[in-house]
Design a protein around this motif. Structure first.
Motif, short mmCIF file in Angstrom:
data_model
loop_
_atom_site.label_atom_id
_atom_site.label_comp_id
_atom_site.label_asym_id
_atom_site.label_seq_id
_atom_site.Cartn_x
_atom_site.Cartn_y
_atom_site.Cartn_z
N ARG A 1 0.83 -1.21 0.00
CA ARG A 1 0.00 0.00 0.00
C ARG A 1 0.87 1.26 0.00
O ARG A 1 0.54 2.25 -0.66
N ASN B 1 -5.71 10.01 -3.07
CA ASN B 1 -6.46 8.78 -2.87
C ASN B 1 -5.67 7.73 -2.12
O ASN B 1 -6.22 6.99 -1.29
N ALA C 1 -6.63 6.00 1.33
CA ALA C 1 -6.84 4.55 1.35
C ALA C 1 -5.97 3.90 2.42
O ALA C 1 -6.38 2.93 3.08
N LYS D 1 -7.56 4.42 5.74
CA LYS D 1 -8.69 3.49 5.84
C LYS D 1 -8.22 2.09 6.19
O LYS D 1 -8.86 1.37 6.96
#
Length: 466
Positions: A215, A246, A250, A253
């Motif tokens: 990620r 984004n 993300a 999150k």
């Protein structure tokens, strides 16, 4: 029992050598220099510092710092247009006859600058117009050296591959980060307990590290700046960035999902012996994350165990050997602006610098705190000084923090991926906050009138029972 973190503890949002040019009117030519670069200058002067000549090439640190911070004042495509225009103007590339010897010296430096720019900030070249600027200026110097065209072709190929890779993104959290509200265990086809998928804490810590690095790989350095883009007082309009943060969002999150997944796995078992077993498992996972240098997963696990629905399970915690957990919790204690964690992070960073293996190079910072640090650096110092100059000293510090992160995120994960475990981490259903409280009350009865009333309300709203 663990201490519950308060909301304020957590946050969810070389030398530099100037080119041989005269100072712009109004510049402080004799001003103090910071590592060789002006501590402040006009935007025009800073752009000029970026443009190579036959005898000058900006230092890498300057290129990164300016390209990172310039988007607060000028959109990347406009900056590229300005740089290409200056190159054409200064090297007289619009003339019918070129000074081939000089252009050859300049051309190599220009291609080096473009290579560094496209490598570090590939998303600056997503718009087709930016490619037009590149091909135009390189096309003008190509007659002086036949290799320039080939090098430009290779540069564009590499850029397109990088953009395609970034466009794919890591395995998504679409739908998976939406919590659900149920108490009874869902069907086996939908959900299995984590211990049924992975019972080895070392393996799970390694798979969490795999997820984190995957990620992180998609977060561009520009996202840290674009998250705080405000209207530049000297610009007519605010720079527009669409969907440019984004990957940062993300990643936050993902952290929140991991917190709730840990809490869900603990609250789900009906027997306190099983719940205690899950807690001890996560303590071992968290300890291994610390040893690896994966501080983000470590903090998510600790935060999940510190959530009120988990921390109130006194009978469960009474069966847990908590000594190891308290040591880990002490390491991530928010007291003194996370003093203990910052010390551990510096130790991991030092280990990474002297490492001989990929495993020793791993440094995954507590991401929300990194964002918080960058936010306060941005808020605490003005982008421009009263005379209109860009506060370049501020951006050198910003680049230092972001540059360190970029180094860490480029480490190759040394652990082999287990798709069944990472798929579970991404897709296993998680309880909502209400679902966690209901599961907690069903496991260990409410202790006071407030908890009894909330239990009754949750049973009515979630289970339809009175």
């Amino acid at each position: 029992m663990p201490r519950t973190l308060t909301a304020s503890d957590m946050v969810t949002p070389g030398s530099l050598s100037p080119p041989p040019i005269d100072s712009t009117e109004g510049e402080q030519a004799g001003q103090p220099l910071l590592d060789g670069a002006p501590s402040s200058a006009s935007l025009e002067t800073l752009i000029q510092h970026l443009v190579p000549t036959a005898d000058y090439y900006p230092e890498k640190a300057y290129i990164f710092t300016f390209l990172l911070s310039s988007r607060l004042f000028i959109e990347p495509r406009e900056l590229l247009a300005r740089v290409c225009h200056l190159c054409i103007e200064q090297q007289q590339l619009d003339k019918p006859v070129l000074d081939k010897a000089r252009v050859r010296k300049f051309g190599a430096k220009l291609l080096q600058l473009l290579a560094e720019w496209t490598e570090t900030f590939p998303r600056d070249f997503e718009e087709e117009s930016t490619i037009g600027h590149l091909t135009d200026v390189v096309g003008r110097i190509s007659p002086c050296d036949e290799t320039y065209g080939n090098r430009m072709h290779q540069l564009l190929q590499t850029l397109h591959q990088k953009l395609a890779s970034l466009g794919q993104g890591p395995e998504g959290l679409v739908g998976a980060d939406k919590p659900i509200s149920y108490r009874t265990k869902p069907p086996a086809s939908i959900h299995r307990e984590l211990l049924g998928v992975c019972s080895d804490p070392y393996t799970l810590a390694q798979q969490l590290t795999h997820v984190e690095l995957e990620r992180l790989r998609h977060i561009g350095p520009e996202e840290f700046v674009q998250a705080f883009v405000n209207k530049d007082p000297l610009a007519g309009t605010k720079p527009r960035f669409n969907d440019k943060t984004n990957n940062v969002e993300a990643y936050v999150k993902w952290f929140n999902r991991l917190c709730y997944l840990v809490a869900t796995e603990i609250c789900m078992p009906a027997k306190k012996k099983q719940r205690a077993q899950v807690i001890e498992f996560f303590i071992d996972v968290a300890r291994e994350c610390f040893n690896i240098g994966n501080f983000n997963s470590l903090m998510a696990i600790i935060s999940g165990m510190n959530m009120s629905p988990v921390s109130r399970l006194k009978k469960t915690w009474a069966k847990v050997k908590t000594a190891k957990f308290f040591i880990l919790e002490h390491q991530m204690d928010p007291t003194g602006n996370f003093c203990n964690y910052r010390t551990a992070l510096r130790g991991a960073a030092h280990r990474s610098l002297t490492a001989h293996s990929s495993r020793e190079k791993i440094v995954i910072p507590f991401f929300s705190l990194l964002i918080k640090d960058i936010y306060f650096l941005n808020e605490g110092c003005a982008n421009r000084l009263p005379n209109g100059h860009v506060n370049f000293e501020k951006f050198l510090e910003l680049a230092k923090q972001v540059g360190e992160f970029i180094t860490w995120k480029q480490v190759e994960c040394p652990f082999e991926q287990d798709p069944s475990i990472t798929h579970y981490l991404y897709t296993a259903p998680i309880f909502s906050e209400d679902g966690l409280y209901l599961a907690s009350y069903e496991s260990e009865s409410p202790e006071n009138q407030t908890e009894k009333e909330r239990w009754k309300s949750l049973r009515s709203s979630i289970l339809g029972k009175t």
